[in-house]
Design an enzyme around this catalytic site. Structure first.
Site: not given
Ligand code: AMP
Ligand code: MG
Length: 478
Positions: A64, A66-67, A99-100, A151, A229
């Site tokens: 998923g 995560g950041r 830490d994202g 992005r 992914d």
């Protein structure tokens, strides 16, 4: 997550214009806040996407964003849909131990390389903005400024998105996802009845993936993390982590420091794409047929077409690089004889570790009947005697196909970039940017907008690295 001192560093004005984004331009007082996710665009409901994936061959049921968060979708001037995503904007429910956040170096790197990819004419996500957050974050090689990349992608649907639902045994979710992928990326398939529609989706993704990998090979690109992914349903290049464009040619070239086994080496990419497609096909099985065996047979038949599909594209790609075929499909050129010439040239290049980009440039500038020029090519290959026969055959092929010199050069110009984002150049520009000087990275981005033309002002961009400049390894920086 609010940034303490947000500032916009890079802005892609051309892309913003295509997307019809106006009010959030760099001169807008809130631009830094917007493009770090500190303030929200009107109407945006940010979501972190769930996905799974196979990482270096191992299944991971839950990865998923995560950041990253998708801010939403917007339509460009032509009515085409795009995701707007912030990468590095802070933790999400998928951050696990991370830490994202994202560091300035990798954010700028993705900006440069993804935009270069686009200019090369290769399907890819784009970069709209790069902004710093004002924070310092801890990374492998010490503290780095925190940054956020905006992005743009035609979507963020990944093979891993399907794996997420497949792991949960959620067939209704899979069906919905497959129909969404068709709707967004393969609308011509909408009218086909199920289950044919889903088999057609698999075939369409297979074709686009094969085409994409051929394009990577054409320009010497090594993605570096072809985990499922990071593979898109749209056929766009996604996730510029430890990727690199090759300087000196070795077919098994790897840059990523974590890819110790060379799983994603330059010449492994076609095979790994097929492996990834097989993982996608497994997810689609429940949609293909109620009978398990029939579903497997149907999926295997499509996967079995990959080798042929890839080979056709590969032959044609090499023919184009040699100037023996047009950028469009050339009915007069089957590609097999041309491809054989191309493969043999690659073998010479590998033997001499010749520069991948400049070898084709040299060949382009050497009319195959001109002795002086042939001598130059020979010198390039350390007087390799075997090259004479190759040059003679090449000249014969040019003649046999009735390609005049102007056409040969035109074909080669369209297929062979004069400049690529060479690792050492990118690193030099990033180093300057870390020190606060953005001029080199702006120059690099600018020159790479027209990669098929020699950059008149910047001859240094065409040079391979000096031994002391070589950047042998690349890092995710996550
Ligand atoms: P990548 O290698 O960039 O494709 O990322 C693989 C997975 O790691 C994805 O689920 C990312 O969201 C997650 N990830 C990477 N970096 C971070 C980070 N700094 N914080 C949280 N998750 C991360
Ligand atoms: Mg990724």
């Amino acid at each position: 997550m609010p940034a303490t001192d947000p500032a916009l560093l890079l802005w892609n004005g051309d892309l913003a214009a295509e997307l019809g984004i106006g009010a959030e331009r760099p001169d807008h007082p809130g631009a830094g806040r917007l493009w770090t996710g500190t303030a929200l665009l009107e109407g945006s409901v940010p979501i972190a996407l769930a996905y799974a994936g196979h990482q270096f061959g191992q299944p991971v049921p839950r990865l998923g964003d995560g950041r990253a968060v998708v801010l939403g979708q917007l339509a460009d001037r032509a009515g085409q849909r795009h995701d707007l995503q912030l990468k590095g904007s802070g933790p999400t429910p998928f951050s696990r131990g991370g830490d994202g956040r994202a560091a300035l170096g990798p954010v700028l790197r993705e900006f440069v390389v993804s935009e270069a990819m686009h200019a090369l004419g290769i399907p890819t996500t784009r970069a709209l903005a790069a902004a710093t957050t004002g924070e310092t974050i801890d990374r492998q090689f010490g503290p780095e400024p925190g940054a956020v990349l905006t992005r743009v992608a035609s979507s963020h649907l990944r093979f891993g998105s399907f794996e997420y639902f497949a792991h949960r045994g959620d067939t209704a979710g899979l069906r919905c996802l497959a129909d969404t992928a068709i709707d967004w990326h393969y609308p011509a398939l909408r009218s086909q009845p199920a289950p044919m529609r889903y088999l057609a989706l698999l075939r369409a993704v297979m074709e686009r993936t094969a085409a994409l990998v051929n394009e990577w090979l054409r320009v010497g690109f090594i993605h570096g993390v072809m985990n499922t992914d990071n593979m898109t349903l749209s056929g766009e290049t996604l996730d510029y982590g430890p990727c690199a464009f090759m300087d000196h040619f070795r077919p098994d070239r790897v840059y990523s420091a974590v890819d110790r086994a060379g799983r994603y080496a330059w010449n492994q990419q076609p095979r790994m794409a097929h492996w990834n497609l097989a993982r996608l096909a497994e997810c689609l099985l429940p949609l293909l047929d109620e009978d398990d065996n029939a579903a497997v047979d149907a999926a295997e038949a499509v996967l079995g077409e990959y080798a042929h599909r890839f080979a056709i594209g590969h032959n044609h790609m090499l023919a184009r690089k040699l100037g023996l075929a047009d950028a469009e499909d050339d009915p007069g050129c089957s590609g097999e004889a041309e491809s054989d010439l191309g493969e043999r040239l690659l073998a010479f290049m590998a033997r001499h570790e010749a520069d991948f980009t400049n070898t084709w440039q040299l060949l382009m500038k050497a009319p195959p009947d001109d002795c002086q020029q042939i001598l130059r090519v020979r010198e390039w290959f350390d007087q390799d005697d075997d090259l004479d026969a190759w040059m003679a055959e090449y000249a014969g092929r040019v003649r046999a196909l009735g390609i005049d010199e102007a056409a040969r050069v035109r074909h080669m110009t369209a297929a062979n970039p004069a400049i690529i984002p060479r690792n050492h150049r990118v690193e030099m520009a990033l180093e300057a940017a870390r020190g606060g000087d953005l001029a080199p990275i702006r120059r690099l981005i600018d020159a790479l907008r027209t990669p098929y033309r020699s950059p008149a002002g910047f001859p240094e961009l065409t040079l391979p690295p000096e031994p002391r400049e070589i950047v042998p390894a690349t890092f995710c920086g996550t």
